[in-house]
Design an enzyme around this catalytic site. Structure first.
Site, mmCIF file in Angstrom:
data_model
loop_
_atom_site.group_PDB
_atom_site.id
_atom_site.type_symbol
_atom_site.label_atom_id
_atom_site.label_comp_id
_atom_site.label_asym_id
_atom_site.label_seq_id
_atom_site.Cartn_x
_atom_site.Cartn_y
_atom_site.Cartn_z
ATOM 1 N N LYS A 1 60.609 30.556 -52.392
ATOM 2 C CA LYS A 1 59.407 30.944 -53.880
ATOM 3 C C LYS A 1 58.494 29.924 -53.814
ATOM 4 C CE LYS A 1 62.556 32.145 -56.712
ATOM 5 N NZ LYS A 1 64.207 31.856 -55.514
ATOM 6 N N GLN B 1 64.937 32.398 -59.091
ATOM 7 C CA GLN B 1 66.563 32.762 -58.614
ATOM 8 C C GLN B 1 66.559 33.659 -57.811
ATOM 9 O OE1 GLN B 1 66.916 32.278 -62.315
ATOM 10 N NE2 GLN B 1 67.662 30.391 -62.520
ATOM 11 N N ARG C 1 74.556 24.428 -50.298
ATOM 12 C CA ARG C 1 74.879 25.574 -49.753
ATOM 13 C C ARG C 1 75.686 26.188 -49.150
ATOM 14 N NH1 ARG C 1 68.039 25.164 -50.509
ATOM 15 N NH2 ARG C 1 68.116 24.471 -52.308
ATOM 16 N N GLY D 1 71.752 18.552 -55.576
ATOM 17 C CA GLY D 1 71.963 18.973 -54.443
ATOM 18 C C GLY D 1 73.005 18.683 -54.169
ATOM 19 N N ASP E 1 62.318 29.507 -38.684
ATOM 20 C CA ASP E 1 62.406 28.289 -37.399
ATOM 21 C C ASP E 1 63.965 27.947 -37.274
ATOM 22 O OD1 ASP E 1 61.409 27.413 -40.204
ATOM 23 O OD2 ASP E 1 62.013 25.798 -39.406
ATOM 24 N N SER F 1 57.191 32.503 -42.386
ATOM 25 C CA SER F 1 57.045 30.639 -42.156
ATOM 26 C C SER F 1 58.373 30.231 -41.766
ATOM 27 C CB SER F 1 57.807 30.082 -43.670
ATOM 28 O OG SER F 1 57.874 29.305 -43.614
ATOM 29 N N GLY G 1 65.134 25.083 -58.861
ATOM 30 C CA GLY G 1 64.333 23.872 -58.443
ATOM 31 C C GLY G 1 63.320 25.240 -57.003
ATOM 32 N N HIS G 2 61.935 24.587 -57.976
ATOM 33 C CA HIS G 2 60.558 25.410 -55.908
ATOM 34 C C HIS G 2 60.620 24.033 -55.166
ATOM 35 C CE1 HIS G 2 59.936 29.578 -58.218
ATOM 36 N NE2 HIS G 2 61.607 29.107 -57.888
ATOM 37 N N ASP H 1 66.829 30.076 -54.143
ATOM 38 C CA ASP H 1 65.857 29.353 -53.138
ATOM 39 C C ASP H 1 66.184 29.757 -51.632
ATOM 40 O OD1 ASP H 1 67.900 27.279 -54.728
ATOM 41 O OD2 ASP H 1 69.879 28.534 -53.326
#
Length: 423
Positions: free
Chosen positions: A16, A221, A302, A299, A330, A408, A40-41, A13
């Site tokens: 990537k 992953q 985390r 969903g 951020d 980022s 999931g990306h 997560d």
């Protein structure tokens, strides 16, 4: 030509998908080398949000070749849903996407087995996504798997044998299930899969390199979920490290060029397993809310915590990372104090290396740095970075002995700042 490899350095997560999308214009080919649809990306651009499960994140960029490699496990039903959604949004997949014949298929019974195995473990469950990834890799290693190329040769007989074997296991586990609808959708998806270019991907990639095409290998992953080097047994079922690009695509180690290691400015983890820097207080909750830390596919909430430099140094070592990319900087904009774990205390002893087992009794030792209390989401150049943020980045580079090349500052493609640019 050499292939460049992009992979996660934490527990997955890390972002990537966005980075692959940003870097893709520099490459001719994007290839996924391991994992399944549990990864999931998420990509955001032009006001749209996309979640990719099995399809490489370079699929949005024009005339690039995208390859699903042999190290991937593919669920035809989930692939069909993902592909049709992308085609509906105007992306011509059949022209851009090639699938390795040697990639293993996730059968409907693999998903049932995943649920049955987790139920049997009770409180000791791993916390899988239930997508059948583990049982599929188990069949692969035990030489009982079905591969994409099998759908072209005597498939009905091969499928029936695999299904019967799984049903015997499920009967022994006394697990009740109904596979009827799942199997119907799966068989439809098998026919859909035949519409794509099914290739010998190891030959294709090496031929592309011979033709001086540039290749970016995309992992799923993160390193700390690697089946060999992660926090075993709370790991995924494949090699998420750089070496996995060699086995998952059929390229020699001497073909590896740059290794991009992606990390968050903090740390997250999904599912069960050890997490030394996890926060259970309001700070952790604030990280989760500001970072929208919920699984792109599942969903699931985390778990959040401060950055773990002990684990990151380990990840950089086993992957041979040459460049770091830091995501979600951020998210920490409003924290007055930023902490970084620089060592562990285990049984009263301070260590600065990643041990055999971090399941119990690992206490993180932190260094504290001042926060920057600035909104970084509108910044477009490193010249705009607050002094405190620059200090945080410099501290990380010094500790990790690796340059942070990209930062980022938001989810959009444009909120990506490249450092050390050559004039």
């Amino acid at each position: 030509m050499k292939v460049d490899v992009l992979l996660g350095l934490q527990w997955g997560d890390e972002g990537k998908g966005k980075v692959v999308d940003v870097l893709t214009p520099r490459y001719d080919v994007v290839a996924r080398f391991q994992g399944g649809p549990n990864a999931g990306h998420t990509l955001e651009f032009d006001g749209q949000k996309y979640v990719l499960r099995s399809i490489p994140s370079g699929i949005f960029q024009g005339d690039k070749v995208n390859i699903i490699g042999n190290g991937v496990v593919l669920d035809p039903s989930l692939f069909k849903a993902e592909a049709e959604a992308l085609e509906a949004s105007g992306h011509p997949l059949k022209e851009r996407l090639h699938i390795s014949k040697k990639a293993h298929l996730i059968l409907p019974t693999h998903r049932i087995l995943d649920a049955a195995y987790e139920a049997a473990k009770g409180d000791a469950k791993v916390g899988t996504t239930g997508k059948g990834i583990g049982p599929t890799y188990t069949d692969k290693v035990s030489r009982n798997g079905l591969r994409v190329g099998d759908i072209l040769h005597n498939f009905d007989k091969k499928y029936a044998a695999a299904k019967a074997r799984h049903e015997k296991i499920l009967k022994d586990l006394h697990f009740e299930y109904d596979i009827t609808e799942l199997e119907r959708q799966w068989m439809e998806a098998i026919e859909y899969l035949k519409e794509f270019s099914l290739v010998d991907s190891e030959h294709e990639i090496n031929n592309l390199l011979r033709d001086n095409k540039s290749v970016l290998c995309e992992g799923a992953q993160g390193t700390m979920l690697d089946v060999d080097f992660g926090s075993y047994p709370f790991v995924t079922s494949s090699n998420t490290v750089c070496a996995g690009a060699c086995t998952g695509l059929g390229i020699g180690p001497n073909k590896i060029g740059e290794v991009y290691g992606i990390m968050k400015a903090y740390c997250t983890r999904v599912g069960s397993g050890p997490f030394p820097t996890e926060l259970f207080d309001e700070t952790g909750k604030k990280m989760r809310d500001l970072g929208h830390e919920y699984g792109a596919v599942t969903g699931r909430e985390r778990r959040c915590g401060w950055i773990d430099l002990v684990a990151l140094k380990y990840s950089i070592m086993v992957n041979g990372v040459t460049q770091l990319i830091m995501m979600k900087s951020d998210v920490l904009d409003t924290f007055p104090i930023i902490k970084a774990c620089v060592a562990y205390k285990v049984d009263g002893e301070e260590i600065d290396y990643f041990p055999f087992d971090i399941n119990d009794g690992v206490e993180p030792i932190y260094t504290e740095l001042p926060g920057w209390n600035s909104d970084m989401t509108k910044m477009t150049s490193e010249d705009e970075f607050p002094e405190e943020f620059n200090a945080y980045v410099s501290f990380l580079e010094e500790q990790l002995e690796t340059p942070i090349k990209i930062i980022s500052v938001g989810p959009d493609r444009d909120q990506t700042i490249e450092r050390y640019k050559e004039d």
